[in-house]
Each structure stands twice: as C-alpha cells, then as structure tokens.
Design a protein around this motif. Sequence first.
Motif: not given
Length: 274
Positions: A111-134
């Motif tokens: 489980e991840i949070d669409s507003g919180q950074d996370f890491r998979i292996g050697a890659i750091d991910f920074h998600p941010f909300t985008v406007p869509h009907d999901a």
Amino acid sequence: MKLSVLGSGSTGNAVLLVANGTRVLVDAGLSAREIGRRMSQLGEDPNSLDGILITHEHGDHAGGLRVLMKDLDCPVYMSAKTRDAYVLDRRNATNEEPRRRADALRDRMVEIDSGQDFRIGAIDFHPFTVPHDAVDNFGFTATHNGVKVATLMDFGHVTTLTAQQLRGCAAIVIESNHSRDMLKTVENYPWELKQRILSRLGHLSNEDVAEWLVDGFDGQASHIVLAHMSQRANNPYLAKITADTALYERSPLFRTDTEIILSFPKEPTAWIEV
C-alpha cells in the motif's frame, strides 16, 4: 536510468522504468501476453520485474494486472482507494472478477499513499495528485542518482503542482490525448463523452500540452514522449507538430534540443536513456 512506453492509448497503457538493475512496470493496461512480448522486444524478462506500480483503477491502466500477476512474484504498489476501486469495478459486479482480483492482490500488494514518497529498489518515487475522474489518480517523478524522469497520463489540466513537479526532469512521458477540434467532430462519441474528455477532470489535449510547453516547461528535459493519444480524436503527427511548434516558439529562451517522441498503441518506444 532508462524508460520505454510499452504501449499507450485508449486500448492500454504501460511504461517500463529501469535503473541500476531495478525494473518497474508502471500500469498494466495491456494484456499479460502483450506486456511480456513487448518487454522481450526490448531484451527484458517480465520475471525480472521488481514491482508493478498502478496509478489508477481504469481498465486501460490496470486491466491486465490480475492475469499478469499469475506468472510473476513481484509486489504490486497501489493506494488503498485504487485497490478498492479496482476490485469493485462496477462493470464486473455480476461475475467472479472482483473475487479473483481480491485474491490476486492478497499478500502481494504494497500500500502506498498518492501524496507520500516511496522507494522500489534503486528508484525513488514522488507521486502527486493529478485531476482526473478516478478515485486517487497520480502522476509521479522517479529519481535515481540525481536524475529525474516523470510519467503522467489521464489528467484534465496542468495544475500549478504538476508544472512544479515537472521542473528539472530529464525525460517526461505526458498525455496528449486529443485535438479539441477533432474530438468535437467524432460522430460516434456521444456529447456526454466529449464533455467528459474536455473537462478539467478528463484528458489533456494537444493544445493543453502546447500551452504548458510555452508557459510552464523549464526546457530541461531532453526527451518528451507524447502518450495516451486517441485513435479517433487525434493524429500522432498533428500532436507532434503542435508540440514542436510550441517548443520553437519558446526556443530563444531555453535549449532547443528537446526531442518530441511519439508513443503508439501497438509497439514499444525505443529505450530513452538519461
């Protein structure tokens, strides 16, 4: 870091990110067979994936996930809201698919949070909300050794947050879904669908991309991949001309070697290395 858009469009979307031995599949909207075939074309084995990241629940981004998971051992990264929407897709309410999806994700989902950074292996991910009907759609930047790339599809307009997140990226995969004029003339689209696509929670147009390139793009990305193009309401080469023209308009202000690349529904793009 390198990336390839395995396929993009209303029939299915998937992107492959690779950095220092870490391999992440972003979305699984293509069939499991097609994802495997296209990864093989690039010299990659699906069994080498370190994770599958699902940005939102819509079928053209998650429709191939359950079957793909049968043959793979890697975890699936998604938010709780996206998981619930994916499992309880109303189109599957009368059959066994919700149970199968829930069973497939059990003990496999991170489980991840669409507003919180996370890491998979050697890659750091920074998600941010985008406007869509999901329920919980996000774009993201991915960073390795100081190099940042971005992937964002299925969103209706470029927000201030989005423009900020795209600054400093070496490569960007961005939706260029439709031409506004072409969309309005598609005969077999009901007006309600056209309104949804054109809305601020719908899909980004060629014209929206051009406006961002003129007013919001910092000129740092060496590659911009136009993705999720409609096969009825767009023409890939019109999308490219529109983007190239916008870059030319801004060319005195920043580097002019940014390359506009097209993605297509039925074949992966060549590796983009940054």
